[in-house]
Design a protein around this motif. Structure first.
Motif, PDB file in Angstrom:
ATOM      1  N   THR A   1       4.103  15.383  -2.464  1.00 43.44           N
ATOM      2  CA  THR A   1       4.077  14.648  -1.199  1.00 43.44           C
ATOM      3  C   THR A   1       5.039  13.466  -1.253  1.00 43.44           C
ATOM      4  O   THR A   1       5.017  12.675  -2.200  1.00 43.44           O
ATOM      5  CB  THR A   1       2.656  14.123  -0.906  1.00 43.44           C
ATOM      6  N   LYS A   2       5.881  13.347  -0.235  1.00 47.29           N
ATOM      7  CA  LYS A   2       6.788  12.197  -0.174  1.00 47.29           C
ATOM      8  C   LYS A   2       5.989  10.951   0.205  1.00 47.29           C
ATOM      9  O   LYS A   2       5.160  10.989   1.117  1.00 47.29           O
ATOM     10  CB  LYS A   2       7.898  12.447   0.844  1.00 47.29           C
ATOM     11  N   THR A   3       6.246   9.881  -0.496  1.00 46.50           N
ATOM     12  CA  THR A   3       5.480   8.652  -0.273  1.00 46.50           C
ATOM     13  C   THR A   3       6.406   7.451  -0.127  1.00 46.50           C
ATOM     14  O   THR A   3       7.546   7.464  -0.606  1.00 46.50           O
ATOM     15  CB  THR A   3       4.516   8.388  -1.439  1.00 46.50           C
TER      16      THR A   3
ATOM     17  N   VAL B   1       0.840  -1.190   0.000  1.00 45.35           N
ATOM     18  CA  VAL B   1       0.000   0.000   0.000  1.00 45.35           C
ATOM     19  C   VAL B   1       0.881   1.249   0.000  1.00 45.35           C
ATOM     20  O   VAL B   1       1.879   1.323   0.723  1.00 45.35           O
ATOM     21  CB  VAL B   1      -0.963  -0.007   1.211  1.00 45.35           C
ATOM     22  N   VAL B   2       0.539   2.213  -0.845  1.00 49.30           N
ATOM     23  CA  VAL B   2       1.269   3.479  -0.926  1.00 49.30           C
ATOM     24  C   VAL B   2       0.713   4.423   0.135  1.00 49.30           C
ATOM     25  O   VAL B   2      -0.499   4.627   0.230  1.00 49.30           O
ATOM     26  CB  VAL B   2       1.120   4.110  -2.324  1.00 49.30           C
ATOM     27  N   LEU B   3       1.627   4.996   0.937  1.00 53.89           N
ATOM     28  CA  LEU B   3       1.211   5.876   2.037  1.00 53.89           C
ATOM     29  C   LEU B   3       2.092   7.120   2.088  1.00 53.89           C
ATOM     30  O   LEU B   3       3.251   7.081   1.646  1.00 53.89           O
ATOM     31  CB  LEU B   3       1.321   5.140   3.380  1.00 53.89           C
ATOM     32  N   PRO B   4       1.567   8.205   2.650  1.00 54.52           N
ATOM     33  CA  PRO B   4       2.424   9.375   2.876  1.00 54.52           C
ATOM     34  C   PRO B   4       3.565   8.999   3.821  1.00 54.52           C
ATOM     35  O   PRO B   4       3.371   8.237   4.773  1.00 54.52           O
ATOM     36  CB  PRO B   4       1.478  10.387   3.533  1.00 54.52           C
ATOM     37  N   GLN B   5       4.729   9.559   3.558  1.00 58.69           N
ATOM     38  CA  GLN B   5       5.906   9.210   4.353  1.00 58.69           C
ATOM     39  C   GLN B   5       5.689   9.468   5.842  1.00 58.69           C
ATOM     40  O   GLN B   5       6.200   8.743   6.702  1.00 58.69           O
ATOM     41  CB  GLN B   5       7.114  10.017   3.860  1.00 58.69           C
ATOM     42  N   GLY B   6       4.889  10.469   6.162  1.00 56.10           N
ATOM     43  CA  GLY B   6       4.679  10.813   7.564  1.00 56.10           C
ATOM     44  C   GLY B   6       4.074   9.698   8.392  1.00 56.10           C
ATOM     45  O   GLY B   6       4.291   9.634   9.619  1.00 56.10           O
ATOM     46  N   ARG B   7       3.306   8.793   7.767  1.00 53.05           N
ATOM     47  CA  ARG B   7       2.702   7.697   8.520  1.00 53.05           C
ATOM     48  C   ARG B   7       3.761   6.782   9.144  1.00 53.05           C
ATOM     49  O   ARG B   7       3.480   6.075  10.116  1.00 53.05           O
ATOM     50  CB  ARG B   7       1.794   6.862   7.612  1.00 53.05           C
ATOM     51  N   PHE B   8       4.963   6.826   8.597  1.00 46.76           N
ATOM     52  CA  PHE B   8       6.012   5.932   9.076  1.00 46.76           C
ATOM     53  C   PHE B   8       6.857   6.551  10.193  1.00 46.76           C
ATOM     54  O   PHE B   8       7.548   5.827  10.911  1.00 46.76           O
ATOM     55  CB  PHE B   8       6.933   5.528   7.911  1.00 46.76           C
ATOM     56  N   ASN B   9       6.808   7.885  10.318  1.00 47.70           N
ATOM     57  CA  ASN B   9       7.687   8.489  11.326  1.00 47.70           C
ATOM     58  C   ASN B   9       7.040   9.573  12.188  1.00 47.70           C
ATOM     59  O   ASN B   9       7.651  10.026  13.159  1.00 47.70           O
ATOM     60  CB  ASN B   9       8.959   9.060  10.649  1.00 47.70           C
ATOM     61  N   ASN B  10       5.822  10.008  11.883  1.00 47.63           N
ATOM     62  CA  ASN B  10       5.173  10.999  12.750  1.00 47.63           C
ATOM     63  C   ASN B  10       4.837  10.373  14.105  1.00 47.63           C
ATOM     64  O   ASN B  10       4.294   9.272  14.181  1.00 47.63           O
ATOM     65  CB  ASN B  10       3.876  11.520  12.107  1.00 47.63           C
ATOM     66  N   SER B  11       5.123  11.105  15.168  1.00 40.78           N
ATOM     67  CA  SER B  11       4.819  10.580  16.508  1.00 40.78           C
ATOM     68  C   SER B  11       3.320  10.391  16.701  1.00 40.78           C
ATOM     69  O   SER B  11       2.875   9.495  17.428  1.00 40.78           O
ATOM     70  CB  SER B  11       5.373  11.530  17.574  1.00 40.78           C
ATOM     71  N   SER B  12       2.517  11.230  16.025  1.00 40.66           N
ATOM     72  CA  SER B  12       1.062  11.134  16.160  1.00 40.66           C
ATOM     73  C   SER B  12       0.495   9.865  15.530  1.00 40.66           C
ATOM     74  O   SER B  12      -0.661   9.508  15.779  1.00 40.66           O
ATOM     75  CB  SER B  12       0.401  12.363  15.522  1.00 40.66           C
ATOM     76  N   ASP B  13       1.303   9.190  14.703  1.00 39.38           N
ATOM     77  CA  ASP B  13       0.834   7.968  14.043  1.00 39.38           C
ATOM     78  C   ASP B  13       1.373   6.698  14.711  1.00 39.38           C
ATOM     79  O   ASP B  13       1.329   5.619  14.120  1.00 39.38           O
ATOM     80  CB  ASP B  13       1.248   7.978  12.559  1.00 39.38           C
ATOM     81  N   GLN B  14       1.873   6.840  15.940  1.00 33.74           N
ATOM     82  CA  GLN B  14       2.400   5.683  16.655  1.00 33.74           C
ATOM     83  C   GLN B  14       1.325   4.603  16.821  1.00 33.74           C
ATOM     84  O   GLN B  14       1.587   3.413  16.661  1.00 33.74           O
ATOM     85  CB  GLN B  14       2.928   6.108  18.022  1.00 33.74           C
ATOM     86  N   ARG B  15       0.108   5.027  17.118  1.00 36.20           N
ATOM     87  CA  ARG B  15      -0.968   4.058  17.314  1.00 36.20           C
ATOM     88  C   ARG B  15      -1.238   3.268  16.023  1.00 36.20           C
ATOM     89  O   ARG B  15      -1.518   2.069  16.066  1.00 36.20           O
ATOM     90  CB  ARG B  15      -2.248   4.778  17.752  1.00 36.20           C
ATOM     91  N   LEU B  16      -1.170   3.956  14.876  1.00 40.70           N
ATOM     92  CA  LEU B  16      -1.361   3.275  13.595  1.00 40.70           C
ATOM     93  C   LEU B  16      -0.303   2.195  13.398  1.00 40.70           C
ATOM     94  O   LEU B  16      -0.617   1.062  13.004  1.00 40.70           O
ATOM     95  CB  LEU B  16      -1.288   4.289  12.442  1.00 40.70           C
ATOM     96  N   ARG B  17       0.939   2.539  13.682  1.00 43.35           N
ATOM     97  CA  ARG B  17       2.019   1.567  13.492  1.00 43.35           C
ATOM     98  C   ARG B  17       1.833   0.371  14.421  1.00 43.35           C
ATOM     99  O   ARG B  17       2.074  -0.785  14.031  1.00 43.35           O
ATOM    100  CB  ARG B  17       3.367   2.263  13.706  1.00 43.35           C
ATOM    101  N   GLU B  18       1.390   0.625  15.636  1.00 41.57           N
ATOM    102  CA  GLU B  18       1.138  -0.469  16.580  1.00 41.57           C
ATOM    103  C   GLU B  18      -0.018  -1.348  16.089  1.00 41.57           C
ATOM    104  O   GLU B  18       0.021  -2.573  16.227  1.00 41.57           O
ATOM    105  CB  GLU B  18       0.831   0.094  17.969  1.00 41.57           C
TER     106      GLU B  18
END
Length: 674
Positions: A570-572, A528-545
């Motif tokens: 947008t970086k992806t 799945v293609v996602l914005p780069q921020g989903r991989f390193n934004n602190s606010s997306d920690q729950r998503l990664r978990e």
């Protein structure tokens, strides 16, 4: 018996008999004490003085009537040509269209001027009137042209008779090889960079903007029709029919008939009673612009770029989704490695790139398994039954944008040899699917695919559409926009806070991640293609978990920042995962473990420049690299392009996957009987 019409040659334009016949009609009258030749004009029915230019005109009128069979009622002389408000120009001879008696069909200029000046004047007259045929003659020489489009006059050896079409005298029939040869000629002339999208933009600016039609609909019809013509011509060994070589009225009938044939072959993209709404003149220009361009190639990216342009203008770009470049899709397919026995779905299909390339990937496995070779016209070749069965039973796509769905159905039908399971549904709002499926018009179009999709639910006996049992999912979901409707949010875990309360809004791509995982069976895998921020934004920690709890993260591949330009910078990155599964009865094994390696890579070579133009590979001698299919190789380091480039990210991942003993690189290709 048809009349015998002399071909033009530069030594004797009019025969001795033609001149003698004219002389026999000539009379002399005394004018101021001098004998002056006069003749009764065959069109004006009155005497005119027979000067040199008039003699040439009368010879032409005689030939048009006596040898070519044109009725004098279809002919005019000194016909006014309008340029804006200027009506002072006159064409020497005009023959009118048989189907549209007020529209010029042939323009003939007989003035004693330099050839270059006469030709340019004639071109301007043809442009102003839309006449498809033009003749310049000085009584000794003659040149005949067929006006293909505003920028191209093609010389032809003779005019058609009144009982002939232009097509019957223009040239030899065109085949797919003709289009390949024309493509090769453009390459030699350095014109390769002009794309189908460029042509459509030009047509839109010069023709379609003033045609009073829906640009998307009419261009879509033309591309759909031309694709059908190319495939039919290739498979049947017949001549191409998508040609601009008759009058505008004749062409309109011909292209409409071809469009109707395409609708019967590939149903569910257009309504049965849909018609081409361009006027004959507008259609003639568009067909003339498109006819020399081969739309089929090894992966259909020629038309994908054009469709993206058309769709994004209306709705797609506003929702934050852009069609995924074919080289990114190819990388994902090579890394996910779908097999003939596996099901594949794209839940935000756009132009169906992931499903189409999955077909190509599996078809090559099947063709190799059958001991057959792959031709350079791979996408046009008729496929074995195993290939068609695979598409019908195993390949699915969904999108909520009606235009994208029609584009996807078009490409899936074409690539899938008449089979498609592309459905117009809102992937995220699955609780309302039954309401949609009750609509008769929707069911008429999507019913077959809908019934097949229902069979792939995790528990087909239940009426719930939350969980499915797909083996492979690849998608590029929309990035932009939040979902705020509580009824849509309530089924999603990611839409609830830790205390169980419902969020007011959730980003669309977050919901797609959860929804996509619900589509997969245990052991199923996703790219799945996602914005780069989903991989390193602190606010997306729950998503990664959330993802790690349900899946093994296989790989993360960072794409070049220019990948989706000119639409967005947008970086992806592409996320690759496999759902945990400890039970072989449920699906491919992916034993849960706390400690495992993850594959990381980043694309270094840009495939698209800052303006959004593709960057192509070059050979050592400076020429542009072309693959076995004759198409240019886009620059990237994502995978090895048919042995022409170095191994890339996909091949390195494949080595990693084998080392890690990932299930989908241990599956033996199916050996079903052909």
């Amino acid at each position: 018996m048809p009349r015998t019409v002399p071909e033009f040659n530069e030594f004797v334009l009019f025969s001795e008999v033609e001149n003698e016949t004219l002389d026999a009609r000539t009379i002399q009258r005394d004018t101021r004490g001098k004998p002056v030749d006069y003749i009764t004009c065959l069109v004006r029915n009155r005497e005119v003085q027979l000067k040199a230019e008039e003699r040439t005109r009368q010879l032409w009128l005689s030939r048009l009537i006596d040898q070519y069979g044109y009725s004098p009622s279809r002919i005019a002389v000194e016909y006014p040509i309008t340029f804006g408000r200027d009506t002072s120009k006159r064409a020497d001879i005009v023959v009118f269209d048989a189907d549209r008696p007020n529209v010029p069909y042939i323009i003939i200029e007989v003035k004693q001027v330099k050839y270059k000046d006469g030709k340019e004047q004639l071109r301007s007259y043809a442009h102003a009137t839309g006449a498809p045929l033009a003749v310049w003659s000085d009584g000794v020489l003659a040149e005949v042209w067929h006006r293909k489009n505003p920028n191209y006059f093609m010389p032809i050896h003779e005019l058609p008779r009144a009982d002939q079409t232009i097509e019957q005298v223009v040239d030899q029939p065109w085949t797919i090889q003709t289009l390949i040869d024309l493509e090769d000629e453009r390459v030699k002339e350095g014109k390769f960079a002009r794309s189908l999208r460029d042509l459509i933009e030009d047509m839109e600016d010069e023709v379609l903007a003033n045609a009073g039609v829906d640009v998307f609909e009419e261009v879509f019809k033309l591309i759909f029709t031309k694709l059908f013509d190319e495939m039919s011509s290739h498979r049947r060994g017949t001549a191409l029919r998508f040609r601009n070589q008759n009058t505008a009225a004749q062409l309109k009938v011909s292209i409409q008939n071809l469009f109707d044939d395409a609708k019967r072959k590939w149903p569910g993209v257009f309504l049965e009673d849909d018609r081409i709404r361009l006027s004959p003149d507008h259609l003639q220009v568009c067909v003339g612009s498109l006819e020399e361009w081969k739309l089929f190639n090894s992966n259909l990216d020629v038309i994908d770029d054009a469709f993206e342009y058309l769709v994004s203008k209306s709705s797609k770009g506003e929702k934050g989704q852009y069609f995924t470049p074919r080289w990114v899709i190819d990388m994902c397919v090579k890394m996910m490695n779908p097999h003939e026995s596996e099901t594949v779905v794209d839940t935000a299909c756009g132009s169906a790139g992931f499903t189409v390339h999955s077909m190509f990937h599996v078809w090559r496995q099947i063709i190799r398994d059958m001991g057959k070779g792959e031709s350079h016209l791979f996408t046009m070749d008729e496929k074995p039954a195993r290939c068609v069965d695979y598409v019908r039973e195993n390949v699915f796509a969904i999108d909520f944008d009606e235009k994208s769905v029609r584009v996807s159905r078009c490409l899936n039908l074409i690539a899938g040899d008449g089979e498609t399971n592309v459905l117009h549904l809102n992937t995220l709002d699955w609780t309302k699917w039954d309401e949609t499926a009750k609509q008769d018009e929707w069911l008429d179009t999507y019913g077959d695919g809908w019934r097949r999709l229902r069979k792939l639910r995790d528990n087909p006996r239940q009426q719930d559409y939350r969980n499915f049992a797909f083996d492979v999912l690849m998608a590029n979901p929309p990035f932009a926009g939040d979902i705020k409707q509580s009824d849509m949010l309530s089924p999603y875990d990611l839409a609830h806070k830790k205390d169980g309360k419902l969020e007011r809004s959730v980003a669309r791509d977050l919901l797609f991640i959860e929804r996509n995982l619900d589509f997969l069976r245990p052991g199923g895998r996703m790219a799945v293609v996602l914005p780069q921020g989903r991989f390193n934004n602190s606010s997306d920690q729950r998503l990664r978990e959330f993802i790690m709890e349900r899946c093994r993260i296989l790989a993360v591949v960072g794409l070049h920042p220019n990948t989706f330009k000119p639409h967005t910078g947008t970086k992806t990155s592409v996320l690759f995962v496999q759902k945990w599964n400890d039970n072989a009865k449920d699906g491919p094994l992916c034993p849960r473990t706390e400690d495992y390696d993850i594959f990381f890579a980043t694309q270094q070579l840009e495939s698209v420049d800052n303006s959004g133009r593709k960057v192509y590979r070059k050979n050592p001698d400076g020429t542009f690299m072309r693959d076995a299919h004759g198409h240019f190789v886009v620059a990237h380091d994502l995978f090895n392009h048919d042995g022409l480039t170095q191994d890339g990210i996909a091949e390195t991942f494949q080595e990693f996957a084998r080392k890690e003993q990932l299930s989908f690189f241990r599956i033996a290709p199916s050996t079903k009987a052909a």
